[in-house]
Design an enzyme around this catalytic site. Structure first.
Site, PDB file in Angstrom:
ATOM      1  N   GLY A 147      -9.705   3.206   0.687  1.00 44.30           N
ATOM      2  CA  GLY A 147      -8.698   3.690  -0.246  1.00 44.30           C
ATOM      3  C   GLY A 147      -9.107   3.397  -1.669  1.00 44.30           C
ATOM      4  O   GLY A 147     -10.176   2.823  -1.938  1.00 44.30           O
TER       5      GLY A 147
ATOM      6  N   ASP B 155       4.716  -5.089  -7.956  1.00 42.92           N
ATOM      7  CA  ASP B 155       4.335  -3.757  -7.459  1.00 42.92           C
ATOM      8  C   ASP B 155       4.600  -3.648  -5.959  1.00 42.92           C
ATOM      9  O   ASP B 155       3.738  -3.223  -5.190  1.00 42.92           O
ATOM     10  CB  ASP B 155       2.862  -3.481  -7.768  1.00 42.92           C
ATOM     11  CG  ASP B 155       2.548  -1.980  -7.783  1.00 42.92           C
ATOM     12  OD1 ASP B 155       3.495  -1.174  -7.857  1.00 42.92           O
ATOM     13  OD2 ASP B 155       1.364  -1.622  -7.714  1.00 42.92           O
TER      14      ASP B 155
END
Length: 838
Positions: free
Chosen positions: A532, A649
């Site tokens: 990713g 986050d």
């Protein structure tokens, strides 16, 4: 076509309704594509002798007090509400003479956003009821476009309904309460009545009445809310309250035939309504040749003075009379009436409290005074310790101390906001009470040796123009020379510094394994299998020589990464928890900066809850376990580390699942460290739009921003969708807005992930988990629970908070309209830039 049908057809197509005070029948419905203009038109505008004006749109019923809806104003009539009101009608179906009775508003669409003359109400072709101001600004909407709305109806009970072709309710005013209940209307668990600011100001204020699982609870908004009235039953979960003729009944569920509890109300012989008044009283009014108060529910339980605003802020209530606190130890005046002619408006401090001069705070002691609410912040203490605790906490406004027979074994309450006080009647309260209000010492009492004036900062300094110019030029030349020298030195030492940094890492205790760049290149087969990308670089899969599977985060060559790489490896590398992705090692080899994590076989949570790439959706048991795992990881970061670590986050992409679907937090690339003695910090905005808490707009944050993001993630897990879905109809794209609407309408089950039969079969448990999410999503950060409290709720040892606010949608945050934050305004406090695998 009958005469009535002809009239109705003419009425609904007109740009403004046909209305006269002698209309021979009612007109309670309207079809799509109908609009009404709030114009000063003589044929449908009536002025009353109390200063109110109505412009009726729909009218239901004839002869007697009946419901109507339209535009309403009172006073100077510069602004209007779109409202439902009760008016007196005659046998012909028209509204009677303005001198006989006044209209009474029982519901309004826009109490906090009134509109002006020539504003427009429109039932659009798409089925949305929209209120626009004269300049076209949207003031209010039912948000029902493209939901198969067929028409608008005002019922005999005063319920404004949008219905579909099957005559099913799509939207109804009964589910969107303001300050009143009418007979037949329900107040469901999680719904509130909110009082207006005053008798002349329709804006909704701080006093509200909530229906909860425990019963009716009346509070005033503060941090946290302060409760002044409770009525309910212990050990039983209640579902709703319903106003019927003669009582306010409390039920456990919708199939219940008889109430579990009731509050008796005088039976009505005419129109009646319950109103939460601006001063906190819950009153019943009835039409008796004019509106009369027939009962006050709360006074029977509370008396005259036990209300938060009976004497305004800081006022003292005694036998219904209001006064300001005065000192018995000195002649200084610390408080004054806001309005000498209206003592009930409260008292203001002569010298406002300021944290900048906290050493000049003192207490104004009020013996045998008490407060309408009390929550012990400190138990088994004495008055001196109570006051000391208040002095150390700048947000504390008073030290309220209660005790029985032993003044050294009492309870201490430290409220952050003070409303009305009252005398303590010990024969009724059965306790002793003292209130010590924090006040600012007046300048006359400050020793002469202390100078607090702004001028003191420059006192004694000389500023001749020549001296300023001369010194300025000299400083400029010196600065240039020093700058050139520093640059040369920096260039020579750059390489040396990097070598020192690498050596320093080897000397740090408890560090994870250090890898060379060649080690990681071999482990990842030359960074061949990419997992990713995001944060500060890309993530690759690899295998160490001992067979350990790893994920390697390659940090891009960025200034911020270099600046904080050492601090982050030291900090994050030294913490270990089963619900945090483990940092196995790192690489600091010249320009290469890599972080090595344990490999998580099932990848990130997002693909399991709304990716639809998996064969079988996650079942309820696994989703519940994942939510608990996330909570435990956050609780460790917030409460168990040497410094609080705020992740900043939290989102499904940063929650990874191992082979057994154990959830672990990852990607600390935006995290921030906060010292234990700091309650909040100022920082520039960071995180992912859609998961940002409302306080980000002020850039002042605490660990509660993670709690808010956690609430969003809970909803996404339970609903099986993203918080923003472009593919959905416009009114359903934002999950928070949709959730708020469904929750207020009691349609919680509609939100459960429709792709999972197992989730549907556990609907009751899923709804309970949704209430945990609501608590985490409270708009004001202090009203959200800590993560350790969330864990207790998830483990079944604690209940969700009773009084929850469903207005948790921040338009700027929800729609990604996030303002830029100048980093120069931020306070850098141990910045963290470690980035883990996604």
């Amino acid at each position: 076509m009958t005469f009535f049908q002809i009239f109705l057809f003419t009425y609904v197509l007109s740009s403004s309704p046909i209305f006269t005070t002698s209309q021979p029948f009612d007109y309670p419905t309207a079809t799509l594509s109908t609009s009404w203009i709030n114009s000063v038109s003589a044929n449908h505008s009536i002025d009353f002798t109390d200063g109110s004006t109505i412009r009726a749109i729909l009218l239901r019923g004839t002869f007697g007090p009946r419901y109507a809806c339209g535009f309403y104003c009172k006073g100077n009539c510069e602004t209007y509400l779109f409202a439902i009101f009760i008016v007196q009608t005659n046998s012909g179906g028209g509204i009677t003479s303005p001198s006989i009775g006044f209209p009474q508003v029982v519901w309004s669409a826009n109490p906090n956003n009134p509109v002006r003359i020539n504003s427009t109400l429109q039932l659009t072709y798409n089925g949305d009821l929209v209120l626009k101001d004269v300049d076209g600004t949207l003031a209010w909407s039912t948000n029902t476009a493209r939901r198969s709305v067929a028409g608008l109806n005002l019922t005999e009970m005063g319920n404004l309904i949008l219905f579909d072709e099957n005559e099913s309710v799509v939207w109804q005013s009964f589910d969107h309460h303001t300050d009143c209940l009418v007979p037949g209307q329900r107040l469901k668990s999680g719904q509130n009545l909110t009082a207006s600011v005053s008798s002349s100001n329709w804006t909704q204020g701080g006093i509200y009445l909530s229906m909860t699982n425990q019963g009716l609870i009346a509070s005033i908004r503060s941090n946290p809310p302060q409760v002044y009235f409770e009525y309910g039953i212990t050990n039983v979960k209640l579902s709703y309250a319903m106003f019927i003729n003669g009582s306010l009944d409390l039920y456990t569920n919708s199939t219940e035939t008889s109430p579990l509890a009731k509050i008796d109300i005088p039976p009505a012989s005419s129109a009646q309504y319950i109103k939460l008044d601006y001063d906190g009283h819950l009153k019943i009014f009835e039409w008796l040749t004019g509106w009369k108060e027939v009962a006050d529910i709360t006074t029977g339980y509370l008396g005259e003075c036990n209300y938060p605003m009976v004497c305004g802020e800081n006022g003292i209530c005694s036998n219904g009379q209001c006064s300001c606190p005065t000192s018995t130890t000195d002649s200084a005046n610390y408080f004054k009436l806001i309005d000498g002619r209206q003592p009930n408006l409260g008292c203001s401090q002569v010298i406002p409290l300021t944290c900048d001069a906290s050493k000049f705070h003192k207490f104004l002691d009020l013996d045998e005074a008490t407060y309408f609410t009390f929550t012990a912040d400190i138990s088994s203490t004495n008055i001196n310790r109570c006051k000391e605790a208040c002095l150390k906490n700048c947000s504390c406004k008073a030290a309220i101390f209660r005790y029985g027979s032993n003044s050294f074994d009492g309870d201490c309450y430290l409220p952050s906001q003070i409303f009305s006080l009252m005398n303590n009647e010990k024969d009724k309260s059965h306790y002793n009470s003292t209130i010590s209000i924090k006040v600012q010492v007046p300048p006359s009492a400050i020793p002469p040796s202390v100078d607090l004036s702004p001028a003191s900062a420059t006192k004694g300094k000389k500023s001749p123009l020549g001296a300023i110019l001369g010194s300025g030029i000299g400083i400029l030349l010196a600065t240039v020379a020093i700058g050139i020298l520093v640059f040369i030195i920096w260039k020579k030492r750059k390489n040396l510094r990097e070598e020192i940094e690498e050596d320093f890492l080897d000397q740090l205790p408890g560090m994870p394994t250090r890898f060379s760049f060649e080690d990681l290149k071999n482990a990842t087969e030359n960074f061949n299998k990419k997992l990713g990308e995001g944060g500060f670089g890309s993530v690759f899969q690899g295998t160490l020589k001992d067979g350990t599977e790893i994920a390697v985060k390659c940090l891009d060559e960025m200034g911020q990464v270099k600046k904080s790489f050492l601090a982050e490896v030291e900090t994050i590398g030294s913490i270990h928890h089963v619900n945090l992705v483990r940092l196995i090692g790192f690489c600091a080899d010249k320009s290469h900066r890599h972080l090595v994590y344990e490999y998580m076989k099932n990848g990130s949570l997002d693909k399991w809850i709304y990716g639809r790439t998996t064969a079988t959706p996650l079942d309820w048991k696994r989703r519940k376990k994942i939510i608990l795992d996330i909570a435990r990881g956050l609780s460790y970061l917030h409460e168990e580390c040497r410094q609080k670590i705020v992740h900043l986050d939290i989102k499904p992409q940063n929650i990874l699942l191992d082979e057994n679907f154990n959830a672990k937090l990852s990607d600390f690339g935006l995290s921030k460290l906060i010292d234990r003695n700091q309650s909040q910090v100022v920082t520039n905005m960071r995180g992912t739009p859609g998961y940002l808490a409302p306080e980000w707009l002020s850039s002042v944050i605490t660990e509660k921003v993670d709690v808010y993001s956690f609430g969003i993630v809970i909803l996404e897990i339970l609903c099986g969708r993203r918080n923003f879905e472009k593919s959905e109809p416009e009114e359903e794209r934002h999950l928070l807005s949709l959730f708020k609407t469904k929750a207020q309408n009691g349609q919680w089950l509609d939100l459960i992930d429709k792709h999972s039969e197992d989730m549907q079969s556990h609907g009751g448990e899923v709804v309970e988990m949704m209430q945990v999410a609501v608590w985490c999503l409270q708009g004001y950060y202090a009203n959200r629970p800590s993560m350790s409290t969330v864990i207790k709720v998830l483990e079944g040892v604690k209940d969700v908070e009773k009084d929850l606010d469903y207005n948790f949608v921040s338009p700027e945050i929800a729609t990604n309209r996030i303002p830029e934050v100048d980093s120069r305004d931020a306070t850098p406090l141990l910045p963290s830039t470690l980035s883990g695998p996604r």
